[in-house]
Design an enzyme around this catalytic site. Structure first.
Site, PDB file in Angstrom:
ATOM      1  N   SER A   2     -23.263 -47.046 -39.857  1.00  9.82           N
ATOM      2  CA  SER A   2     -24.793 -47.175 -40.316  1.00  9.82           C
ATOM      3  C   SER A   2     -25.576 -46.748 -39.158  1.00  9.82           C
ATOM      4  CB  SER A   2     -24.736 -48.909 -40.427  1.00  9.82           C
ATOM      5  OG  SER A   2     -24.075 -49.354 -41.397  1.00  9.82           O
ATOM      6  N   GLY A  35     -22.985 -41.554 -42.461  1.00 12.43           N
ATOM      7  CA  GLY A  35     -22.651 -41.509 -44.083  1.00 12.43           C
ATOM      8  C   GLY A  35     -23.917 -41.380 -44.822  1.00 12.43           C
ATOM      9  N   GLY A  36     -24.460 -42.664 -45.110  1.00 10.44           N
ATOM     10  CA  GLY A  36     -25.578 -42.979 -45.986  1.00 10.44           C
ATOM     11  C   GLY A  36     -26.703 -42.053 -45.550  1.00 10.44           C
ATOM     12  N   ASN A  77     -21.290 -37.057 -43.403  1.00 10.93           N
ATOM     13  CA  ASN A  77     -20.456 -37.003 -44.476  1.00 10.93           C
ATOM     14  C   ASN A  77     -20.946 -37.511 -45.754  1.00 10.93           C
ATOM     15  OD1 ASN A  77     -18.203 -37.938 -46.004  1.00 10.93           O
ATOM     16  ND2 ASN A  77     -17.606 -39.746 -44.730  1.00 10.93           N
ATOM     17  N   TRP A  78     -21.133 -36.666 -46.606  1.00 11.66           N
ATOM     18  CA  TRP A  78     -21.778 -37.055 -47.828  1.00 11.66           C
ATOM     19  C   TRP A  78     -20.765 -37.874 -48.716  1.00 11.66           C
ATOM     20  CZ3 TRP A  78     -24.220 -31.538 -49.227  1.00 11.66           C
ATOM     21  CH2 TRP A  78     -25.289 -31.248 -48.467  1.00 11.66           C
ATOM     22  N   LYS A  79     -19.513 -37.971 -48.507  1.00  6.99           N
ATOM     23  CA  LYS A  79     -18.622 -38.848 -49.407  1.00  6.99           C
ATOM     24  C   LYS A  79     -18.720 -38.234 -50.765  1.00  6.99           C
ATOM     25  CE  LYS A  79     -19.524 -42.813 -46.467  1.00  6.99           C
ATOM     26  NZ  LYS A  79     -19.267 -44.143 -46.143  1.00  6.99           N
ATOM     27  N   GLU A 139     -12.050 -44.881 -45.291  1.00  4.53           N
ATOM     28  CA  GLU A 139     -11.958 -45.253 -46.924  1.00  4.53           C
ATOM     29  C   GLU A 139     -10.671 -44.531 -47.290  1.00  4.53           C
ATOM     30  OE1 GLU A 139     -15.854 -43.538 -47.859  1.00  4.53           O
ATOM     31  OE2 GLU A 139     -16.793 -45.404 -46.930  1.00  4.53           O
ATOM     32  N   GLU A 183     -15.350 -45.535 -35.662  1.00  7.70           N
ATOM     33  CA  GLU A 183     -15.944 -46.022 -36.812  1.00  7.70           C
ATOM     34  C   GLU A 183     -15.337 -47.330 -37.261  1.00  7.70           C
ATOM     35  OE1 GLU A 183     -18.032 -42.668 -39.426  1.00  7.70           O
ATOM     36  OE2 GLU A 183     -15.871 -42.850 -40.195  1.00  7.70           O
ATOM     37  N   GLY A 201     -21.339 -48.372 -43.872  1.00  9.27           N
ATOM     38  CA  GLY A 201     -21.930 -48.547 -45.331  1.00  9.27           C
ATOM     39  C   GLY A 201     -22.588 -49.951 -45.453  1.00  9.27           C
TER      40      GLY A 201
END
Ligand code: PEP
Length: 253
Positions: free
Chosen positions: A212, A233-234, A9-11, A97, A167, A173
């Protein structure tokens, strides 16, 4: 046996140049990924570009959001049919989010899941508790509410298009990860909820862990029996880390 899935997920990150560089580096190792599924969720504006770059690579391209409405006067929204039209095959729904920052409650989440499934998109349904809810021993209550809202409303056929991502909000994050045991405990609980609806569905449904996940913790988490991969994510923005996480999924398969 469920195939593991690693989804990035590149957000709200990335650009056309980023996709170009990412794909080049990724495709240098893509031959190794036949045992697992890989998906990327770029921002909507970059879906076309990502779909072109990853065409015939086996990497599924998905969207991070979809409108619950079919079409019409919804300024700024993107419909499920529009996503399908640009070679998008999947969508994230219910990400924490979106729930927290954009006020998406269980009703909106269900409408979005329906809108996606109605046109044939696969759905990754995200659920998870906040830190306060965990500390108040409400994990099962929260997860159960979020999941049953969707489970009870859909047919088995519709649910076959759904993957669940657990999640924990406190792990997204933050660098804090659920321990593999904590993840397994909630994943087993989720599978039990699905089994109450249908045993066969529960043994087929993939349940991803997100929060994470990094190269140094992925393999241990993915090795748990009810963890079928991860939503990343990150670390999905760093191609070397993402490739390493995909390798962990292969090792854990
Ligand atoms: C996410 O946003 O879905 C996520 C899991 O983020 P991170 O890996 O950065 O915690």
């Amino acid at each position: 046996m469920r195939r593991k899935l690693v989804a990035g997920n590149w957000k709200m990150n990335g650009s056309k140049a980023f996709i170009n560089d990412f794909q080049k580096e990724f495709s240098a190792t893509v031959g190794e990924f036949s045992q697992v599924d890989v998906a990327l969720f770029p921002p909507s504006l970059l879906i076309c570009d990502a779909a072109k770059h990853f065409a015939s690579s086996g990497v599924v391209i998905g969207a991070q959001n979809v409108s619950q409405f079919e079409n019409g006067a919804y300024t700024g929204e993107i419909s499920a049919a529009m996503l399908l039209d640009v070679a998008c095959d999947a969508v994230l729904v219910g990400h924490s989010e979106r729930r927290a920052l954009f006020g998406e409650d269980d009703c909106v989440v269900l409408s979005k899941v329906r809108a996606a499934i109605d046109v044939g998109l696969a759905v990754i349904l995200c659920v998870g508790e906040t830190l306060l809810e965990r500390e108040s021993a409400l994990v099962e209550e929260v997860i159960s509410r979020q999941i049953k809202f969707v489970l009870n409303a859909l047919t088995l056929d519709e649910l076959s298009k759904v993957t669940i991502a657990y999640e924990p909000v406190w792990a997204i994050g933050t660098g804090e990860t659920a321990t593999p045991e904590q993840a397994q405990q909630v994943h087993a609980f989720i599978r039990g909820l699905v089994a109450e609806k249908d045993q066969a569905l529960s043994s087929k449904m993939r349940i991803l862990y997100g929060g994470s996940v990094k190269p140094d913790n992925a393999e241990e988490i993915f090795s748990k029996p009810d963890v079928d991969g991860g939503l990343i994510g990150g670390a999905s923005l760093l191609v070397a880390d993402f490739v390493s996480i995909v390798r962990s999924a292969i090792k854990a398969s």
